[in-house]
Design a protein around this motif. Structure first.
Motif, PDB file in Angstrom:
ATOM      1  N   ILE A 171      -2.370   8.877  -6.947  1.00  0.00           N
ATOM      2  CA  ILE A 171      -2.742  10.177  -6.618  1.00  0.00           C
ATOM      3  C   ILE A 171      -1.468  11.077  -6.703  1.00  0.00           C
ATOM      4  O   ILE A 171      -1.537  12.241  -7.257  1.00  0.00           O
ATOM      5  N   ILE A 172      -0.446  10.938  -6.056  1.00  0.00           N
ATOM      6  CA  ILE A 172       0.624  11.783  -6.035  1.00  0.00           C
ATOM      7  C   ILE A 172       1.417  11.733  -7.314  1.00  0.00           C
ATOM      8  O   ILE A 172       2.001  12.998  -7.668  1.00  0.00           O
ATOM      9  N   SER A 214       8.056  10.754 -13.728  1.00  0.00           N
ATOM     10  CA  SER A 214       6.704  10.217 -14.012  1.00  0.00           C
ATOM     11  C   SER A 214       6.689   8.858 -14.547  1.00  0.00           C
ATOM     12  O   SER A 214       6.115   8.036 -14.276  1.00  0.00           O
ATOM     13  N   ILE A 215       7.697   8.537 -15.711  1.00  0.00           N
ATOM     14  CA  ILE A 215       7.774   7.688 -16.225  1.00  0.00           C
ATOM     15  C   ILE A 215       8.241   6.357 -15.399  1.00  0.00           C
ATOM     16  O   ILE A 215       7.624   5.453 -15.583  1.00  0.00           O
ATOM     17  N   GLN A 216       9.041   6.762 -14.636  1.00  0.00           N
ATOM     18  CA  GLN A 216       9.523   5.469 -13.601  1.00  0.00           C
ATOM     19  C   GLN A 216       8.475   5.189 -12.501  1.00  0.00           C
ATOM     20  O   GLN A 216       8.550   3.855 -12.236  1.00  0.00           O
ATOM     21  N   LEU A 217       7.798   6.071 -12.167  1.00  0.00           N
ATOM     22  CA  LEU A 217       6.828   5.881 -11.169  1.00  0.00           C
ATOM     23  C   LEU A 217       5.740   4.997 -11.831  1.00  0.00           C
ATOM     24  O   LEU A 217       5.160   4.023 -11.257  1.00  0.00           O
ATOM     25  N   VAL A 218       5.292   5.290 -13.004  1.00  0.00           N
ATOM     26  CA  VAL A 218       4.203   4.515 -14.090  1.00  0.00           C
ATOM     27  C   VAL A 218       4.791   3.046 -14.106  1.00  0.00           C
ATOM     28  O   VAL A 218       4.085   2.236 -13.876  1.00  0.00           O
ATOM     29  N   LEU A 219       5.946   2.993 -14.547  1.00  0.00           N
ATOM     30  CA  LEU A 219       6.716   1.695 -14.341  1.00  0.00           C
ATOM     31  C   LEU A 219       6.345   0.714 -13.399  1.00  0.00           C
ATOM     32  O   LEU A 219       6.156  -0.214 -13.178  1.00  0.00           O
ATOM     33  N   LEU A 220       6.851   1.501 -12.194  1.00  0.00           N
ATOM     34  CA  LEU A 220       7.138   1.109 -11.048  1.00  0.00           C
ATOM     35  C   LEU A 220       5.408   0.463 -10.630  1.00  0.00           C
ATOM     36  O   LEU A 220       5.307  -0.575  -9.708  1.00  0.00           O
ATOM     37  N   PHE A 221       4.569   1.090 -10.624  1.00  0.00           N
ATOM     38  CA  PHE A 221       3.223   0.842 -10.295  1.00  0.00           C
ATOM     39  C   PHE A 221       2.852  -0.226 -11.009  1.00  0.00           C
ATOM     40  O   PHE A 221       1.977  -1.006 -10.629  1.00  0.00           O
ATOM     41  N   ILE A 222       3.096  -0.191 -12.500  1.00  0.00           N
ATOM     42  CA  ILE A 222       2.736  -1.472 -13.344  1.00  0.00           C
ATOM     43  C   ILE A 222       3.228  -2.700 -12.830  1.00  0.00           C
ATOM     44  O   ILE A 222       2.332  -3.617 -12.625  1.00  0.00           O
ATOM     45  N   ALA A 237      -3.510   0.446  -0.684  1.00  0.00           N
ATOM     46  CA  ALA A 237      -3.257   1.848  -0.086  1.00  0.00           C
ATOM     47  C   ALA A 237      -2.195   2.435  -0.840  1.00  0.00           C
ATOM     48  O   ALA A 237      -2.028   3.613  -1.190  1.00  0.00           O
ATOM     49  N   LEU A 238      -0.924   1.509  -1.041  1.00  0.00           N
ATOM     50  CA  LEU A 238       0.287   2.271  -1.651  1.00  0.00           C
ATOM     51  C   LEU A 238       0.151   2.473  -3.204  1.00  0.00           C
ATOM     52  O   LEU A 238       0.538   3.768  -3.524  1.00  0.00           O
ATOM     53  N   LEU A 239      -0.743   1.758  -3.719  1.00  0.00           N
ATOM     54  CA  LEU A 239      -0.946   1.967  -5.085  1.00  0.00           C
ATOM     55  C   LEU A 239      -1.881   3.270  -5.470  1.00  0.00           C
ATOM     56  O   LEU A 239      -1.606   4.167  -6.234  1.00  0.00           O
TER      57      LEU A 239
END
Length: 613
Positions: free
Chosen positions: A94-95, A111-119, A87-89
């Motif tokens: 989406i956000i 955006s770059i931080q969130l991509v790294l965080l999700f990876i 659910a979080l991912l």
């Protein structure tokens, strides 16, 4: 998960349990504390955007706060960390994409931080496959947007929003804190896991050592048990050999009628004791799984007549009617199986039937249920009109050293091993015994065996003549060496050889037997296996090493009272030609002596008659 967790639960202790793996517990802790940290950070962003009145960002921040609160509540209720992670991912992806493509319409540090965080979060929480999936879903659109933005190709009809500096600082700092927190948390979890694995490995190593020691101890115990049984068998059978042998000798001397009766009682008692010893030893072999079934040609009808021949006499002595009914199909049919074990099974069943029947009959049936060209299914039945068995005791009678009741044991005697041996032997062949019984009316024991049929014509056994008592003349010119340390057995053998008119010499141990073979000429050697100084195995091997070919090839018959199951292999491995178990039957010993001497003579004659090259 602990049973104390409920919908109103907010404690992490109630959602952790020993049943969970260390990695699962680490993931639950990460979500529990991480969601709290994210909630605080998003709430700060919510206040910041609320102050500057940025409606889209207020809606997003408020929705994220509600989502985080709902996921936290679900986690503390169900401890379903996988669903919470997905659910979080999913929502975060989406956000992030909405921020990059619609709200801000550019790729910035957030955006770059969130991509790294999700990876990082995807791989740590959901493993390789899902981690790769969420990485690509976040990374590919962002890269594509960067390419379009660089080429000035991305233009939509919505005015982009801008973050004020305070909101940007809070967001960037929060993302960095979350990255550090996730790495630190899983580093500690992996470190603890490695330490735990090391401890587990060391414990496993210790357990393996203990297991090896236990196996070695069990093997030594089993070997000691076998050696003990062998020794006790030898010690018990040796005096029995003397008692039975002397009884045979005295009965061969034409005793008076009153002496004949006493000798028959003496012989019967000795044979009865021998049967008890054999039952105990046979049961031990069966329990240890060392019973090997042979495949020998035999005629089932002849075998049943041989088994029941002596039992008919016992039944008649008790005034019982003995009936033996065999299907005619077996009279001219040769089957393949283990006649010794079949004899053991039928003999025990018939003996019990006679023992527990005071009046009436004992009936043995052998019926052919199915007759194919190369196989028959035989149904054996042993029925009597004896005392019968209570229904509650039908299982107990097959247990070792057990009879139906103490009264039965006192009244009829016996070890209670007969039916246990029968049951174990049949189970080794995959066969179950069926029992029908009514107290006071009798019992019936039934079982079925599948036996292969010998379809080819049986060979003539002219090379194995049956030696009868009249062959004494064939022994008269023989010189036999006997290696035997027991004086009673020595005296017994001397008396037998005297009646057979055989010249004999005696050695008190194996070493003396080898010396006598070096300086004397003997036609055959009878070798006791357990002797002082040098045992029979060693003596036989030394004889086989003699330089004189005639002496080194002399036939050797082992005399053994051992209970070891591999005695046959040991005898032949030592170079001996055959063996006789104590107490031996005079006719059996005589037959083997004549057979081996004739075989040796024929080999020698053939060697001398070969033409010279």
């Amino acid at each position: 998960m602990s049973t104390a967790a409920g919908f109103l639960n907010l404690s992490i202790k109630n959602i952790l349990s020993d049943e969970q793996t260390m990695l699962a517990q680490a993931r639950i802790r990460l979500l529990y504390y991480g969601l709290g940290l994210v909630f605080v950070a998003v709430f700060a962003v919510f206040l910041s955007v609320l102050f500057i009145d940025q409606t889209p960002l207020i809606v997003i921040a408020g929705g994220v706060l509600v989502l985080i609160a709902g996921l936290f509540k679900y986690l503390t209720w169900k401890a379903d960390w996988k669903t919470v992670s997905h659910a979080l991912l999913a929502v975060g992806t989406i956000i992030n994409l909405a921020d990059a493509f619609i709200i801000f319409q550019k790729v910035d540090i957030l955006s770059i931080q969130l991509v790294l965080l999700f990876i990082i979060f995807g791989f740590y929480m959901l493993g390789q496959n899902w981690g790769l999936f969420y990485s690509l879903v976040n990374l590919l659109p962002i890269v594509l947007l960067m390419i379009y933005s660089y080429s000035n190709l991305y233009i939509i009809g919505i005015r982009p929003e801008k973050l004020d500096q305070s909101t940007l600082i809070i967001s960037v700092l929060t993302n960095f804190i979350m990255m550090v927190y996730i790495h630190n948390h899983f580093y500690n979890a992996f470190l603890k896991n490695i330490v735990q694995l090391k401890k587990t490995g060391e414990e496993q190593f210790r357990l393996n050592i203990n297991l090896e020691q236990a196996i070695d101890k069990a093997e030594k115990s089993s070997h000691a048990k076998s050696e003990f049984l062998s020794t006790m068998s030898h010690e018990i059978r040796t005096p029995l050999n003397a008692v039975i042998g002397m009884s045979n000798l005295l009965m061969m001397g034409n005793p008076r009628p009153d002496q004949q009766e006493n000798l028959e009682i003496l012989k019967f008692s000795a044979n009865n004791l021998l049967a008890i010893v054999n039952d105990v030893l046979d049961f031990n072999k069966i329990e240890s799984g060392k019973v090997v079934f042979e495949n020998i040609r035999f005629n089932l009808a002849e075998l049943m007549h041989n088994i029941c021949g002596g039992q008919i006499i016992k039944a008649n002595e008790k005034g019982l009617i003995f009936k033996l009914k065999i299907d005619d199909v077996f009279r001219n049919k040769t089957v393949i199986g283990d006649p010794t074990r079949i004899t053991q099974i039928i003999f025990n069943l018939v003996s019990n039937a006679i023992k527990f029947t005071r009046q009436g009959y004992v009936e043995v049936k052998v019926n052919c249920i199915e007759d194919r060209h190369n196989q028959v299914v035989v149904r054996f039945s042993v029925k009597d009109s004896g005392i019968g068995i209570e229904g509650d005791n039908l299982t107990a009678i097959f247990e070792p050293f057990t009879q139906e009741s103490v009264t039965t044991t006192r009244q009829y005697g016996g070890t209670g091993l007969g039916l246990a041996i029968v049951k174990r032997l049949l189970e080794l062949k995959g066969v179950q015994m069926e029992v029908k019984s009514k107290p006071g009316q009798g019992s019936e024991f039934l079982f079925s065996l599948e036996l292969p049929v010998a379809t080819d014509k049986p060979e003539e056994h002219a090379d194995k003549p049956r030696i009868a008592p009249q062959h004494d003349s064939e022994l008269s010119n023989l010189h036999i060496l006997v290696a035997e340390d027991n004086m009673v057995n020595t005296m017994l053998m001397k008396k037998f050889f005297s009646k057979w008119q055989v010249q004999s010499s005696f050695a008190e141990n194996g070493e003396r037997a080898v010396e006598m073979m070096q300086y004397g000429n003997f036609d055959i050697v009878l070798m006791d296996l357990q002797m002082p100084v040098m045992n029979g195995f060693e003596a036989a091997m030394e004889i086989r090493k003699l330089p004189d070919g005639v002496k080194s090839s002399v036939p050797i018959i082992a005399l053994t009272a051992s209970a070891l199951t591999d005695i046959r292999e040991k005898v032949f491995s030592a170079g001996m030609n055959d063996y006789v178990s104590k107490p031996f039957k005079p006719d059996e010993l005589k037959e083997k002596i004549v057979t081996l001497v004739k075989r040796k003579a024929s080999v020698t004659s053939a060697t001398f008659n070969q033409p010279a090259l």
